[in-house]
Write a protein that holds these residues in place. Sequence first.
Motif, PDB file in Angstrom:
ATOM      1  N   GLU A  89       0.788  -1.097  -0.007  1.00  0.00           N
ATOM      2  CA  GLU A  89      -0.015  -0.008   0.042  1.00  0.00           C
ATOM      3  C   GLU A  89       0.868   1.350   0.075  1.00  0.00           C
ATOM      4  O   GLU A  89       0.460   2.070  -0.798  1.00  0.00           O
ATOM      5  N   THR A 142       2.120   1.881  -3.355  1.00  0.00           N
ATOM      6  CA  THR A 142       1.448   2.410  -4.327  1.00  0.00           C
ATOM      7  C   THR A 142       0.867   3.746  -4.262  1.00  0.00           C
ATOM      8  O   THR A 142       0.632   4.683  -5.207  1.00  0.00           O
ATOM      9  N   ASN A 172       3.832   5.573  -5.621  1.00  0.00           N
ATOM     10  CA  ASN A 172       3.486   5.770  -7.145  1.00  0.00           C
ATOM     11  C   ASN A 172       2.488   6.916  -7.563  1.00  0.00           C
ATOM     12  O   ASN A 172       2.574   7.698  -8.478  1.00  0.00           O
ATOM     13  N   ASN A 206      -3.047   1.222  -9.365  1.00  0.00           N
ATOM     14  CA  ASN A 206      -2.461   1.747  -8.033  1.00  0.00           C
ATOM     15  C   ASN A 206      -3.257   1.875  -6.973  1.00  0.00           C
ATOM     16  O   ASN A 206      -3.178   2.639  -5.804  1.00  0.00           O
ATOM     17  N   SER A 207      -4.453   1.531  -7.234  1.00  0.00           N
ATOM     18  CA  SER A 207      -5.599   1.923  -6.199  1.00  0.00           C
ATOM     19  C   SER A 207      -6.711   0.673  -6.069  1.00  0.00           C
ATOM     20  O   SER A 207      -6.640   0.008  -6.866  1.00  0.00           O
ATOM     21  N   PRO A 253       3.679  -1.919  -9.456  1.00  0.00           N
ATOM     22  CA  PRO A 253       3.004  -2.446  -7.946  1.00  0.00           C
ATOM     23  C   PRO A 253       3.172  -3.889  -7.658  1.00  0.00           C
ATOM     24  O   PRO A 253       3.414  -4.638  -8.873  1.00  0.00           O
TER      25      PRO A 253
END
Length: 444
Positions: free
Chosen positions: A4, A7, A10, A126-127, A193
Amino acid sequence: MSPEGKTLLNIIILGLGFMVMFTAFGTCGNIEQTVIKSFNSTEFHGSGYTSMAIIYAVFSASNLIAPSVIAVIGPQLSLFFSGLVYSGYIAVFIHPYTSSFYTLSVLLGIAAAVLWTAQGNLLTINSKDSTIGRNSGIFWALMQFSLFFGNLYIFVAWRGKSHITDKDRQTVFITLTVISLVGNFLFFLIQRPDPEPAPTDASESLLPADISDSVSICYLILTERSIQLAVTKEMLLLSIPFAYSGLELTFYSGVYGTCLGAMTQFGHDAKGLIGLSGILIGVGEILGGGVFGILDKCNRFGRNPVVFLGLVTHIVAFYLIFLNIASDAPVAPEEGTQLQAFIQPSVTVALICSFLLGLGDSCFNTQLISIVGFLFRDDSASAFAVFKFVQSITAAVAFFYSNYLLLHWQLLIMVLMGFLGTITFFVVEWGVISSRRDSDYDSI
């Protein structure tokens, strides 16, 4: 670093890269029509509005191929190479020629489609569903700092100038070109990721390790998927707020600054107000991104209250602009407009409107990015391509008619589209809320 944490980093790097790059490009777009009016060259006959119309028209068509480009070279390289084209477009203004100006406009349209589809793809992968709203706000707030830094430079450099000389122009655009190139290289800091379980949907094959052996097959699959998404009920309804976002993007990023620079009633500071206006647009964007994204306080109420706030904010701004700015300001010559507004023109009112334009834009865009990422997680590249297709084609139309339409007609078009877009967004969000309730009920 935890998955987490990686990400989130990022997302921050993505936002910083866009912030630096659009410090240059956003400032370029804000001032280019004013700069073009000041050219003393028989070799250049371009129009900033026409250039932007070309960019967004090509942008809209190029969204059909953008997902395939990302699938072939990956989102990271897509960002970098697209960013180089942005830098090239800015550099054209150092020694402008009509042919190179419009050629780079076409190339930039292609690059913009790839850039923004890659951005949406990276934001999504990334979510999670629980972080897409937060991450959208973080990205948006960081990117909008670009409006602050670039326009602060313009305000300081151009304050008190009634005419922009060749030296003024070259100094500004050399600086902006260098800044843009720095932003491009920040994209290489984005890390891949940690892998998730293997996807069952073909649309997840968006990273280099998952690329199909056949580029032509990949193109057909992703293009077909974009077309399929475009005719779904949700996407057809969302196309109206997508379109509105394109219209108001045109207005705040190109037309409004030109209007301020043309107001002779503002005196010798009119050109410098273009930069100050851009700063306050950025303040509104950053505030909106922070409140509605980073703090994420409105999620328990859904996205509708934020979009409604955006509509109200924009209606107030449009009404004040209608009263404060002369109707021929968007198309006035370099010496400015001589027409009177409905009230005594006020710099304070003009700058309040700049802030409201930015705040309202952030309300719409953070929620549009959030709902697209939520509804079409398994088809993120294709979904964001459709989003940008609709947004860019309406922006192209708006930049084209900005060459001809007086200010009050432009404002009327945006008011009508804003109302329609808000209503259709509400319908889609009510569907999301209803499906969540059904899911919660079934899990009991």
